[in-house]
Enzyme design. Structure first.
Site, PDB file in Angstrom:
ATOM      1  CB  VAL A 154       7.116  48.641 -46.811  1.00  0.00           C
ATOM      2  CG1 VAL A 154       5.658  48.429 -47.167  1.00  0.00           C
ATOM      3  CG2 VAL A 154       7.451  47.899 -45.530  1.00  0.00           C
ATOM      4  CB  CYS A 155      10.908  52.036 -48.276  1.00  0.00           C
ATOM      5  SG  CYS A 155      11.062  52.000 -50.053  1.00  0.00           S
ATOM      6  N   PRO A 156      12.509  50.426 -45.915  1.00  0.00           N
ATOM      7  CG  PRO A 156      14.378  50.455 -44.497  1.00  0.00           C
ATOM      8  CD  PRO A 156      12.879  50.313 -44.503  1.00  0.00           C
TER       9      PRO A 156
END
Lengths: 351, 75
Positions: B11-13
């Site tokens: 998942v981001c970041p």
């Protein structure tokens, strides 16, 4: 009832759609301030505040909507704000972010969302209620900043609007970065809605307008507030368990609409897929969700309810919450990302 | 020689965090192929490349919510 469902869903659908297409992420905005030294997204959140403040004080002036005046629960806002900030980094999104990422098929966000509903319900109705009530009992007499300063709210509306406009213009005048774009595969409306990159300020403008219409739409169903995520999220879980239908209001359909709107936006642009993160991320999502639920409940709102709505009303609660959301986000970002970077790549900054 | 960075599922970041790490020991002109499936990175990776002066030689959506981007290291 029908009015409540329709108005709530419509508002939520628009918001979920806009957030997904605009990649509008409050935790990202707060985090990027220290991770990428980028203020653009944070400024976008202030665009939402400025636009909304004009709209809601205009509506308030015509008597369509009224604002509560029950003091500022400073201790709850400080403690809850900080905990919420830490929680949203671990959860991988703020409350709203979690709702719309669930609509994109992120299983980690489903886990975070359940944790968030549980944490918020425990604090509002369950075993954590005593701590929540204790923290919320410390209140100042004044609710609003303009009340303390003894000026018209319009002084603050104008001040913030002028300041934000100046910063936006300065940002837009910077030389444009040559950012690589994918070749468009769609045309016309389909390209605009389901493919094109949206400028963060355009997204912010739309979120601000939705936040304004949320007020009268919600008020018509007897709920006198704008966008809010935490109470509805806690209430959905509690309703499912207790069957108490007084827990269902406009906000319930708003959050369900956000989920649906994000799903439509993601599906339409080929961005929906069930995605499962690794175990460590799932653990963080679960834990982050629960403490985010507690934090939002004692802070009196999440990054939307406090960060965008109470701040646009110039309630002390909204602005103090933003400061502690930021601090919590930075502390958690330091421990989960920055410190690790420094350990693995000593020469990271030099490169 | 191109280096492949698999960030699918992250998942981001993190796709961007990993990309920043991966590009450190690469030589100028070398290419980094990043596979990712986090929507926000469609915005953050091209933006980072432009800011840091890396060139993007290819960027495409390979499947539903799956992207491949090739970043050529700049000076």
């Amino acid at each position: 009832m029908l009015q409540m469902i329709v108005f709530g869903i419509i508002c939520g659908l628009m918001l979920g759609f806009v957030l997904q297409r605009g990649r509008f992420c409050v935790v990202g905005a707060y985090r990027d301030l220290i991770l990428a030294k980028d203020v653009r997204m944070l400024l976008a959140t202030f665009v939402v505040i400025a636009i909304q403040s004009i709209g809601v004080y205009a509506l308030n002036g015509t008597g369509v909507i009224q604002f509560a005046n029950d003091g500022f629960p400073w201790l709850g806002t400080i403690v809850g704000g900080f905990i919420f900030g830490v929680g949203m980094v671990l959860a991988g999104g703020c409350a709203t972010g979690t709702w719309y990422r669930a609509g994109e098929g992120m299983i980690g966000s489903w886990v975070a969302l359940f944790g968030y509903m549980l944490g918020a319900a425990m604090t509002k109705y369950g075993v954590w209620k005593v701590y929540g009530d204790q923290l919320l009992s410390y209140r100042t007499r004044d609710t609003y900043i303009h009340e303390t300063l003894n000026v018209s709210p319009w002084v603050l509306v104008v001040l913030v609007t002028v300041l934000v406009s100046f910063l936006v213009l300065r940002e837009l005048r910077k030389p444009k970065l040559p950012i690589f774009q994918m070749k468009p595969k769609k045309k016309g409306m389909a390209h605009l809605l389901f493919e094109k990159r949206w400028h963060p300020f355009i997204t912010a403008l739309l979120v601000g307008l939705i936040a304004i219409v949320a007020w009268p739409l919600s008020a018509m169903t007897g709920r006198m507030f704008g966008l809010g995520i935490t109470a509805p999220s806690a209430n959905i879980l509690t309703f499912l368990i207790t069957g108490e239908d007084v827990l269902i209001d406009w906000g319930t359909f708003l959050v369900l609409g956000i989920f649906l709107g994000a799903y439509i936006a993601a599906k339409g642009s080929g961005e929906f897929r069930w995605r499962l993160p690794d175990k460590k991320t799932l653990r963080n999502n679960a834990f982050g969700g629960v403490i985010m639920g507690f934090g939002a409940s004692v802070a009196g709102g999440c990054t939307i309810g406090n960060g965008l709505v109470n701040s646009a009303l110039f309630a002390w609660q909204g602005w103090i919450a933003i400061i502690f959301f930021l601090l919590g986000t930075w502390v958690a970002t330091y421990f989960t990302i920055i410190r690790k970077q420094k350990q693995t790549v000593g020469s990271f900054k030099a490169a | 020689m191109a280096k492949v960075l698999e960030t699918t599922g992250m998942v981001c970041p993190f796709p961007l965090v990993e990309a920043k790490e991966a590009i450190v020991d690469m030589a100028t002109g070398e290419e980094l192929i990043i596979n990712f499936d986090c929507t926000q990175a469609t915005e953050s990776i091209p933006r980072w490349a432009a800011t840091e002066g890396h060139e993007i030689t290819e960027f495409e959506q390979v499947d539903d919510a799956k992207w491949r981007i090739i970043v050529k290291k700049g000076n």
